[in-house]
Design a protein around this motif. Structure first.
Motif, short mmCIF file in Angstrom:
data_model
loop_
_atom_site.label_atom_id
_atom_site.label_comp_id
_atom_site.label_asym_id
_atom_site.label_seq_id
_atom_site.Cartn_x
_atom_site.Cartn_y
_atom_site.Cartn_z
N SER B 166 0.80 -1.24 0.00
CA SER B 166 0.00 0.00 0.00
C SER B 166 0.83 1.28 0.00
O SER B 166 0.57 2.17 0.80
N VAL B 167 1.79 1.39 -0.89
CA VAL B 167 2.56 2.64 -0.94
C VAL B 167 2.12 3.56 -2.06
O VAL B 167 2.68 4.63 -2.24
N ILE B 168 1.12 3.14 -2.86
CA ILE B 168 0.61 4.02 -3.91
C ILE B 168 -0.90 4.09 -3.81
O ILE B 168 -1.55 3.18 -3.30
N GLY B 169 -1.45 5.19 -4.31
CA GLY B 169 -2.90 5.36 -4.31
C GLY B 169 -3.28 6.53 -5.17
O GLY B 169 -2.42 7.31 -5.60
N PRO B 170 -4.58 6.65 -5.44
CA PRO B 170 -5.03 7.82 -6.20
C PRO B 170 -4.98 9.06 -5.33
O PRO B 170 -5.33 9.02 -4.15
N ILE B 171 -4.52 10.18 -5.90
CA ILE B 171 -4.39 11.44 -5.18
C ILE B 171 -5.15 12.51 -5.95
O ILE B 171 -5.20 12.48 -7.18
N HIS B 178 -4.15 11.61 -9.94
CA HIS B 178 -2.97 10.87 -10.39
C HIS B 178 -2.62 9.82 -9.36
O HIS B 178 -3.06 9.90 -8.22
N PRO B 182 1.88 8.87 -0.66
CA PRO B 182 1.43 9.90 0.27
C PRO B 182 2.42 11.07 0.35
O PRO B 182 3.63 10.86 0.40
N PHE B 183 1.89 12.27 0.35
CA PHE B 183 2.66 13.50 0.42
C PHE B 183 3.64 13.63 -0.75
O PHE B 183 4.65 14.31 -0.65
N GLU B 184 3.25 12.94 -1.85
CA GLU B 184 3.98 13.09 -3.13
C GLU B 184 5.44 12.73 -3.03
O GLU B 184 6.25 13.21 -3.82
#
Lengths: 165, 580
Positions: B166-171, B178, B182-184
């Protein structure tokens, strides 16, 4: 593009943390707990910096990816604190055609911050807002509860000077 | 399961009640295109490419999530459906990079294929907000090019549901939506384990391994370099897919022939060092049992798993076997034993590996992986990169003759080859450990309890009067569940095998991509593993310790498993990535 993050150091108190943790405890395990917990966290801290999101993540067992996604999805959540003086520039249709975009840009230039951010000294925060119902005074901005209308770009410096102390 | 009667394109059908329209259609010969849908992990009905007409419905419905019901009449290919799909594609293209000519996925891109199928004639039909964003090149193993991302979220689902990473997600939302962390932060600053499951889930060229083939071309062209290649056990059963061969084809002979034609000086088999791993790991296990060492012992072959452990379970680092992975053992043997034997300066050797794995690119750069004072392995390529090299070199893969690995480090056993499937390391270790413990010849070599695609497998074997509890997990979400049980004392094992990727290396993040239309209806893990076990069955030697070259290398070089020299060359150490 990234939603504006805070450049201010996190100043949370143990009391705030205890309050948030208690709220998380009460809602843990419930379906859909993330939204109310984030709302509560914002109510307690005024914004949702990484430290607060991490507390929510640890407390609810929800990944930071999901939390950050929710926080950046809803405009009600803010990643940056509000300044002592909160400047809102109306970018609604009437204000916009009367040049509020230029007013916003001048403020952004003078303060060195952009939409949703707060100056490093915590004095001013800047945001673009939707119509505030004062179209007759367009273009309009507010500083906390003070309203300034029929603006031109050159009014910006005078307005900022009033809150300089 | 109860059936319902429906009609698809006018054909009356009886299908199980719990089916979606997509499943019912597919089973009866009608393909419905999908982009965002991935079976079991991403049924979100978001991309709208799978829309169909349902009689009486207000609008077109998404077939991937719409359940069938009694009397339903579905049309999957009406003019309205085809028009809607084309419109969806045109809208996706409005914010897409459209750099197909230079794209790594050109030819295997699901978006590209659909645009052709649905007659998208003008890729600039809509002018979308099309700001170029920076490509995230931070990680050692892969890059993310969001200019090519269609926001299907298959990568997000793979990272979260399969791997619990879980280190990527929709932002953000709207045009600004995109995929990111988290926190880009850049990918390298997260607890990404480099498994690459996001890459094989991606329908487009947004996610890809870092291409290291140029380094290999340069080495091959340098007459002062001795370039040695090793191929992991699973490559032989997947490489053929990149050349249009059926899933589960064993192309070992052609793979060796292709590598030789590419110009490698020696073509060796990682299966050999898999056998070597078993010698060291079985010995380590027996030592731990005998001397009251840390148990359960957990395998360390999978660098994605090792990194996951270092990030999430640093308190269990002592449980990890200190054995290097087979890739690294092979590299270490090449630059020590092989270099000495052949009187070559290790500095003049370029050690290349062909791996099913993107985390291997991370592993080659780890500390304590340099037995001869230089990197054990210089360049790790994925199966996909090897396929691209073969293509570029003009080698007609399917027409190649079958050739044999070079000796002496091409000799291996059935125990080595099954490393490629989940449970294989455990089974190979048991074949050796049981014989060592009992001192008698083991006749029944198939430990079927630890085979198969189940996420977690358990067995207890009575060996020389001792009950040995073993467990096997593949996919890091399964590994996490297993480790939580162990930590809480709910389970008690002696030996655990963990592979980062679901199904093990055959389904690794470096393997040839298969489109969702295949992934959703063919179990890649099972089909590829079948070919692995078939090879094991047919090999004359099936126990690691009976590999003649293994015996020789201990006689000539290491002495015995766990010796001082073996420790120096074949073992490594780990770091706590959670607490720094």
């Amino acid at each position: 593009m990234a939603k504006a993050s805070s450049t201010l150091p996190f100043g949370g108190t143990p009391e705030q943390e205890a309050q948030l943790k208690q709220y998380i405890e009460e809602h843990k395990g419930q379906g859909g707990a993330l939204m109310p917990v984030l709302q509560k966290a914002q109510e307690i801290y005024g914004y949702l910096p990484i430290e607060v999101q991490q507390m929510v993540s640890d407390g609810l067992g929800v990944s930071m990816s999901e939390i950050y996604g929710v926080v950046t999805f809803y405009s009600q959540f803010s990643l940056a604190p509000k300044g002592k003086y909160k400047i809102s520039v109306c970018l609604g249709t009437a204000c916009y055609v009367k040049g509020s975009g230029d007013v916003f840009n001048r403020l952004s230039e003078r303060l060195g911050i952009t939409n949703g951010e707060c100056t490093p000294d915590g004095r001013f925060s800047l945001e673009a807002c939707r119509c505030i119902g004062a179209c007759g005074l367009a273009p309009v901005l507010t500083v906390n509860d003070d309203v300034y209308g029929r603006l031109v770009v050159d009014d910006v410096d005078d307005i900022l000077a009033k809150y300089a102390e | 399961m109860e059936n319902v009667n429906i009609k698809i394109n006018g054909i009356p059908l009886s299908v199980p009640k719990n089916y979606t329209i997509l499943e019912a259609a597919r089973e009866n010969g009608f393909e419905i295109p999908t982009l965002c849908y991935l079976k079991d992990i991403n049924a979100i009905g978001a991309c709208r490419i799978c829309v169909v007409e349902v009689k009486g419905a207000r609008s077109l419905v998404a077939a991937c999530v719409y359940p069938v019901n009694e009397g339903m009449e579905v049309v999957t290919n009406s003019p309205a459906v085809l028009k809607a799909r084309r419109l969806t594609l045109e809208l996706i293209l409005s914010t897409h990079d459209k750099k197909c000519l230079s794209c790594v996925r050109s030819g295997s891109c699901e978006l590209q294929k659909l645009c052709k199928e649905y007659g998208v004639e003008d890729e600039n039909f809509f002018e979308g907000v099309n700001e170029r964003v920076e490509i995230d090149m931070s990680a050692p193993h892969m890059y993310r090019d969001n200019n090519k991302c269609i926001l299907c979220r298959r990568c997000v689902a793979a990272c979260e549901k399969l791997q619990s990473v879980s280190v990527i997600g929709p932002i953000e939302r709207g045009f600004k939506t995109h995929i990111g962390s988290p926190f880009e932060v850049e990918l390298d600053a997260t607890s990404c384990v480099s498994c690459g499951q996001c890459i094989v889930a991606c329908p487009t060229g947004a996610l890809s391994e870092k291409d290291d083939t140029d380094k290999v071309w340069a080495a091959l062209a340098d007459p002062t370099k001795h370039v040695v290649v090793q191929t992991a056990p699973s490559i032989r059963v997947t490489l053929g897919e990149a050349f249009g061969m059926p899933v589960g084809s064993n192309v070992k002979g052609k793979m060796v022939a292709a590598l030789r034609r590419l110009g490698f000086d020696k073509v060796f088999d990682t299966d050999f060092s898999a056998d070597l791993t078993i010698m060291e790991e079985a010995n380590e296990f027996l030592e731990r049992v005998k001397n009251g060492g840390t148990l359960p012992m957990i395998t360390s072959c999978s660098p994605g798993w090792v990194k996951f452990c270092e990030f999430n379970y640093p308190e269990m680092i002592d449980n990890l076997s200190t054995c290097k992975s087979p890739q690294q053992m092979f590299g270490a043997v090449i630059k020590t034993y092989y270099a000495e034997k052949n009187n070559i300066d290790p500095k003049d050797i370029v050690s290349v590996s062909i791996m099913p794995c993107t985390a291997k690119k991370f592993e080659v750069g780890r500390d304590h992986q340099d037995a001869a004072g230089v990197a054990d392995v210089d360049i790790a390529l994925t199966t996909r990169e090897l396929a691209r090299m073969i293509e570029r070199a003009g080698i007609m893969f399917t027409q190649l003759p079958d050739e044999e690995f070079d000796n002496p480090l091409g000799e291996s056993t059935g125990a080595g080859v099954i490393f490629g499937a989940t449970g294989g390391v455990m089974e190979a270790a048991l074949r050796t450990a049981v014989e060592k413990l009992t001192g008698e010849e083991l006749k029944a070599l198939d430990f079927t309890e630890v085979r198969g695609t189940a996420g977690i497998k358990e067995a207890t074997y009575n060996v020389a009067g001792m009950d040995v509890n073993v467990a096997v997990a593949s996919g890091l979400a399964n590994a996490r569940a297993l480790l939580e049980d162990v930590k809480a004392g709910r389970k008690n094992y002696h030996f655990i095998e963990i592979m980062a990727c679901p199904g093990g290396c055959v389904n690794g993040g470096g393997q040839p991509t298969q489109p969702a239309s295949v992934r959703n209806f063919v179990d890649l893990r099972a089909e590829r593993a079948k070919a692995i076990y078939e090879e094991d069955k047919n090999l004359p030697v099936r126990k690691s310790h009976e590999n003649p070259m293994i015996k020789k290398i201990y006689d000539e070089y290491f002495g015995e498993p766990g010796s001082h020299k073996a420790h120096h060359v074949l073992h490594t150490q780990y770091v706590d990535r959670k607490n720094g």
